[in-house]
Design a protein around this motif. Structure first.
Motif, PDB file in Angstrom:
ATOM      1  N   ARG A  89      64.594 -47.538  16.810  1.00 23.99           N
ATOM      2  CA  ARG A  89      65.532 -47.260  17.898  1.00 23.99           C
ATOM      3  C   ARG A  89      65.104 -47.976  19.179  1.00 23.99           C
ATOM      4  N   SER A  93      67.239 -51.124  20.561  1.00 24.87           N
ATOM      5  CA  SER A  93      67.824 -50.870  21.883  1.00 24.87           C
ATOM      6  C   SER A  93      67.482 -51.998  22.849  1.00 24.87           C
ATOM      7  N   THR A 217      74.794 -49.438  18.960  1.00 26.56           N
ATOM      8  CA  THR A 217      73.342 -49.259  18.928  1.00 26.56           C
ATOM      9  C   THR A 217      72.953 -47.870  19.419  1.00 26.56           C
ATOM     10  N   TYR A 220      73.572 -45.418  16.705  1.00 25.51           N
ATOM     11  CA  TYR A 220      72.540 -45.539  15.682  1.00 25.51           C
ATOM     12  C   TYR A 220      71.254 -44.830  16.108  1.00 25.51           C
ATOM     13  N   THR A 221      70.877 -44.964  17.367  1.00 25.13           N
ATOM     14  CA  THR A 221      69.621 -44.360  17.834  1.00 25.13           C
ATOM     15  C   THR A 221      69.670 -42.832  17.842  1.00 25.13           C
ATOM     16  N   SER A 226      66.518 -43.727  12.736  1.00 26.55           N
ATOM     17  CA  SER A 226      66.147 -44.727  13.734  1.00 26.55           C
ATOM     18  C   SER A 226      64.744 -44.513  14.283  1.00 26.55           C
ATOM     19  N   GLN A 227      64.150 -43.349  13.983  1.00 29.61           N
ATOM     20  CA  GLN A 227      62.789 -43.081  14.441  1.00 29.61           C
ATOM     21  C   GLN A 227      61.744 -43.780  13.581  1.00 29.61           C
TER      22      GLN A 227
END
Length: 235
Positions: A89, A93, A217, A220-221, A226-227
């Motif tokens: 993420r 980002s 994005t 998605y985070t 995403s982690q």
């Protein structure tokens, strides 16, 4: 969740990027003088046309696009390597922020640019450079993500897979839905981009692309996947 899962949020992000690639192709080919800032194969072919004497093709524009693309890809490669242990993420980002920022600045420059005359030349080349860097960033980042059949920028191998792996060819039609979706989304992005360029100029599709990249994005985070770091996601 793996990258092959149908509801993988990373797949949705790449679908969005595929649509916006069509938008950027429309901006560059229709508005920046027959040059690609996302598809470098096209620029090599265009330069060949120019050398062969075909009118309307520019070696300097194509060379600037290729150089900008390579610069963006190099930046993305270094960032990806430096952040391979960080959560995806954070990595994605940063890439999305840089990419969207380049599109937004290009949109501001487009306000004083004339598509028909390709003037002022400084605006033309500035937009080629910025969108080229942005798409180089995108290509290198997507390449590092390694999601099957979703390059987000080119479709040659995708179309090859549809035919070569089809039941007609004796295959099992793997990921046919994803492959067809990529083709359709690129088509729709290009069609929308062309309509916007011809009716409203370059600023509209550039703003739309930047906003779409940031929004997709961000969404998605919000997902737990995403982690994961790049290494964890590939394990």
């Amino acid at each position: 969740m793996t990258a092959n899962a149908p509801r993988d949020p990373l797949v949705i992000l790449l679908y969005t990027l595929t649509v916006t690639t069509g938008l950027i192709d429309a901006v560059s080919v229709l508005g920046l003088g027959r040059v690609f800032t996302a598809n470098m194969t096209g620029n090599i072919v265009f330069m060949g046309f120019a050398v062969g004497g075909a009118p309307g093709f520019s070696i300097p524009r194509c060379l600037v696009a290729v150089a900008s693309f390579l610069f963006g890809a190099a930046i993305a490669g270094r960032l990806g390597k430096a952040m391979e242990n960080a959560p995806r993420r954070r990595w994605l980002s940063i890439i999305a922020g840089i990419e969207a920022g380049l599109f937004f600045v290009s949109a501001l420059i487009a306000a004083g640019y004339d598509i028909k005359s390709l003037e002022p030349a400084v605006h033309l080349y500035a937009m080629i450079v910025m969108t080229g860097i942005a798409m180089g960033l995108r290509n290198a980042t997507v390449r590092r993500l390694s999601v099957a059949d979703l390059t987000a920028t080119v479709l040659t191998l995708t179309l090859t897979g549809i035919a070569a792996d089809s039941s007609i060819a004796g295959g099992a039609n793997p990921r046919w839905g994803r492959r067809v979706a990529a083709v359709v989304l690129m088509f729709l992005g290009a069609a929308l981009g062309a309509a916007l360029v011809l009716s409203a100029g370059l600023a509209a599709p550039l703003w739309l692309t930047g906003v779409a990249v940031l929004l997709a994005t961000f969404l998605y985070t919000r997902h737990p996947d995403s982690q994961l770091s790049q290494k964890q996601a590939q394990a």
